[in-house]
Design a protein around this motif. Structure first.
Motif, short mmCIF file in Angstrom:
data_model
loop_
_atom_site.label_atom_id
_atom_site.label_comp_id
_atom_site.label_asym_id
_atom_site.label_seq_id
_atom_site.Cartn_x
_atom_site.Cartn_y
_atom_site.Cartn_z
N ARG A 169 -2.20 14.38 -7.35
CA ARG A 169 -1.07 13.66 -6.75
C ARG A 169 0.26 14.15 -7.32
O ARG A 169 1.30 13.96 -6.67
N ALA A 170 0.24 14.79 -8.47
CA ALA A 170 1.46 15.41 -8.97
C ALA A 170 1.81 16.66 -8.17
O ALA A 170 2.98 17.06 -8.10
N GLU A 171 0.80 17.28 -7.55
CA GLU A 171 1.04 18.44 -6.69
C GLU A 171 1.45 18.02 -5.29
O GLU A 171 2.45 18.50 -4.74
N VAL A 172 0.66 17.13 -4.69
CA VAL A 172 0.95 16.58 -3.35
C VAL A 172 0.55 15.12 -3.39
O VAL A 172 -0.60 14.79 -3.70
N ASP A 173 1.47 14.25 -3.07
CA ASP A 173 1.24 12.82 -3.29
C ASP A 173 0.74 12.12 -2.04
O ASP A 173 1.48 11.93 -1.08
N SER A 174 -0.52 11.76 -2.07
CA SER A 174 -1.11 10.91 -1.04
C SER A 174 -1.95 9.85 -1.74
O SER A 174 -2.74 10.18 -2.64
N PRO A 175 -1.82 8.59 -1.33
CA PRO A 175 -2.64 7.54 -1.95
C PRO A 175 -4.13 7.72 -1.67
O PRO A 175 -4.95 7.07 -2.32
N PRO A 270 11.00 19.02 11.28
CA PRO A 270 11.35 19.39 9.90
C PRO A 270 11.58 18.14 9.06
O PRO A 270 12.24 17.19 9.50
N LEU A 271 11.04 18.13 7.86
CA LEU A 271 11.21 16.99 6.98
C LEU A 271 12.54 17.07 6.26
O LEU A 271 13.02 18.15 5.90
N SER A 272 13.14 15.91 6.02
CA SER A 272 14.38 15.84 5.25
C SER A 272 14.07 16.02 3.77
O SER A 272 12.91 15.97 3.34
N ALA A 273 15.12 16.21 2.97
CA ALA A 273 14.94 16.35 1.53
C ALA A 273 14.28 15.11 0.95
O ALA A 273 13.42 15.20 0.06
N GLY A 274 14.66 13.94 1.46
CA GLY A 274 14.07 12.70 0.97
C GLY A 274 12.59 12.59 1.32
O GLY A 274 11.78 12.13 0.51
N GLN A 275 12.24 13.00 2.53
CA GLN A 275 10.84 12.96 2.93
C GLN A 275 10.00 13.93 2.13
O GLN A 275 8.88 13.62 1.71
N LEU A 276 10.54 15.14 1.90
CA LEU A 276 9.83 16.11 1.07
C LEU A 276 9.67 15.58 -0.35
O LEU A 276 8.60 15.75 -0.97
N PRO A 343 1.46 7.65 4.23
CA PRO A 343 2.18 6.46 4.75
C PRO A 343 3.66 6.50 4.44
O PRO A 343 4.46 5.89 5.16
N GLN A 344 4.05 7.25 3.39
CA GLN A 344 5.47 7.34 3.05
C GLN A 344 6.27 8.12 4.08
O GLN A 344 7.50 8.15 4.02
N LEU A 345 5.57 8.76 5.04
CA LEU A 345 6.27 9.52 6.08
C LEU A 345 6.32 8.75 7.41
O LEU A 345 6.56 9.35 8.46
#
Length: 464
Positions: A169-175, A270-276, A343-345
């Motif tokens: 999750r430190a690499e790619v965060d998904s619950p 395209p994802l925003s900086a916040g979404q990324l 879900p954060q997206l």
């Protein structure tokens, strides 16, 4: 949010093929042509074959024909995962060719290096990134299997890094992630259509004559060579290499080894900086989950997420139909799975949704052969891992046409064939039962039922 709303503006076309740098298609062949080598098929298999043929012998006269446009089919529709594996992964390779697994790994790594070198040598702008890939576990039993796979890999000299829940999750965060297995060097990410277009340009710069909108409709002996019919002419060649993959082979006996399976993918805006920032993914690895019915996902150069897989649709009789390139019910299923993973997206929309047919064989990795007393060679059956392995297949076809004994042609993998698919309705019933069983295994901690165990014993281990 209703996931269906995320699909409201999704265009039913492959994102990759809408690139503004897409080259214009070349002219069709009109009249007769003569050459040393005719390559049939303008996907990766054919393009690599033509390119490597000219690299081996710059004086060789090479013609390539493509029924539509270069890269329009699987080569321009896939996820852009370019893997070193020639065997559809460690487990499949060890199960089928344990005695030559080390050689296959070495050849696969050299093949991926060769792709990277060719991309640089010919200045192919295809967003090539050797980021590696993480297989993620979403269930504890899957994480146990990944750790066991890492131990098995280590015994065979293959380095894979186990990631626990916090590390992955430190690499790619998904619950949903509970662990992962990172192959740091064995996979690259790229823009698949740009690779095909770049290979076409490289071929032409070396003198290959490329004809598009030129479907090969027949293959026959012609004296000491071969003749291939096209709608507006014929091509006379000393040798023919067939890179038609999922499309019906001009060598009819090959057709029983391949069935089409339709795969589908979505592409986000395209994802925003916040979404990324909400998902991390700073190292841009490719990802795939560890279920039998799995998803694959990756970032693009312009910060979109490609999300594909899960459904694998076999058409009765193996009939190809462009209408199957669209499947809204699968798009909706994929969208639901995407927002469950991330879900954060919530609120992200999809701009493209598409599908296409994969050439699938019963051993999940390519097979090879010759016809017409060695004048014709073929490679097919890559089963979704053709972005990288097609270059190896091209080398094999050229070795076979040359009648050379090489480290490639000596392989049991090259000398053997997969089990052919049975006629209908047995193929339809068998594939349907296998899909149902794989889904059942995913719901039952990976436990395989009697059908899957029988398939495993027969060497038809449908594990993906």
């Amino acid at each position: 949010m209703d996931p269906a709303r995320s699909l409201a503006d999704a265009q039913p076309t492959p994102y990759w093929l809408e690139d503004p740098g897409r080259p214009r298609a070349g002219s069709a062949l009109v009249g007769d042509e003569h050459c040393d080598l005719l390559v049939v098929g303008g996907g990766y298999t054919g393009l690599w074959t033509a390119l490597l043929a000219k690299e081996r012998d710059p004086k060789r006269d090479v013609v390539l024909v493509e029924g539509k446009e270069v890269g329009w089919a699987a080569s321009g529709r896939n996820g852009g995962f370019c893997a070193a594996s020639l065997t559809h992964g460690l487990a499949n390779g060890l199960a089928r060719w344990p005695g030559e697994f080390a050689a296959l790994e070495e050849l696969g790594n050299r093949n991926l290096d060769g792709i990277e070198e060719a991309v640089a040598r010919y200045s192919i702008d295809c967003d090539f990134e050797r980021t590696g890939e993480i297989d993620v576990a979403t269930e504890p039993y899957q994480f146990d299997a990944l750790r066991a796979a890492a131990e098995e890999a280590a015994r065979h000299g293959v380095e894979l890094e186990v990631l626990d829940r916090d590390q992955v999750r430190a690499e790619v965060d998904s619950p949903t992630f509970v662990g992962g297995l990172w192959d740091r060097t064995g996979v690259a990410m790229l823009h698949p259509a740009k690779l095909a277009w770049g290979l076409k340009r490289a071929c032409q710069e070396l003198g290959v004559r490329v004809y598009e909108h030129t479907r090969a409709t027949g293959l026959a002996r012609n004296g000491s060579g071969m003749a291939v019919r096209t709608p507006y002419g014929r091509i006379f060649a000393r040798h023919v290499a067939l890179g038609t993959n999922v499309f019906p082979s001009l060598v009819k006996r090959v057709r029983h080894y391949v069935v089409p399976v339709y795969d589908y993918a979505l592409m986000t805006e395209p994802l925003s900086a916040g979404q990324l920032g909400a998902i991390g993914w700073k190292k841009r690895q490719g990802l795939g989950d560890s279920a039998n019915r799995f998803h694959y996902f990756r970032l693009t150069a312009d910060h979109r997420i490609l999300w594909g897989g899960y459904d694998a649709i076999y058409p009765y009789g193996g009939r190809l139909d462009a209408a199957r390139d669209e499947r809204p019910e699968t798009y909706l299923k994929l969208a639901r799975h995407f927002f469950h993973c991330f879900p954060q997206l919530e609120g992200v929309r999809f701009t493209h949704a598409w599908g296409g047919a994969i050439d699938t064989c019963s051993r999940f990795s390519a097979f090879f052969g010759t016809a017409h007393d060695g004048r014709v060679s073929y490679a097919a059956g890559y089963t979704g891992l053709g972005v990288g392995a097609t270059r190896f297949g091209a080398d094999v076809m050229l070795d076979l046409l040359a009648g050379e004994s090489t480290e490639r042609t000596a392989l049991e993998m090259v000398r053997s064939k997969p089990m052919p698919f049975p006629p209908e309705p047995l193929a339809w019933a068998g594939i349907g039962l296998t899909k149902w069983s794989l889904g059942r295994a995913d719901r039952n901690a990976g436990r395989r039922n009697l059908w899957l165990k029988t398939m495993d014993r027969l060497g038809l281990g449908f594990d993906s």
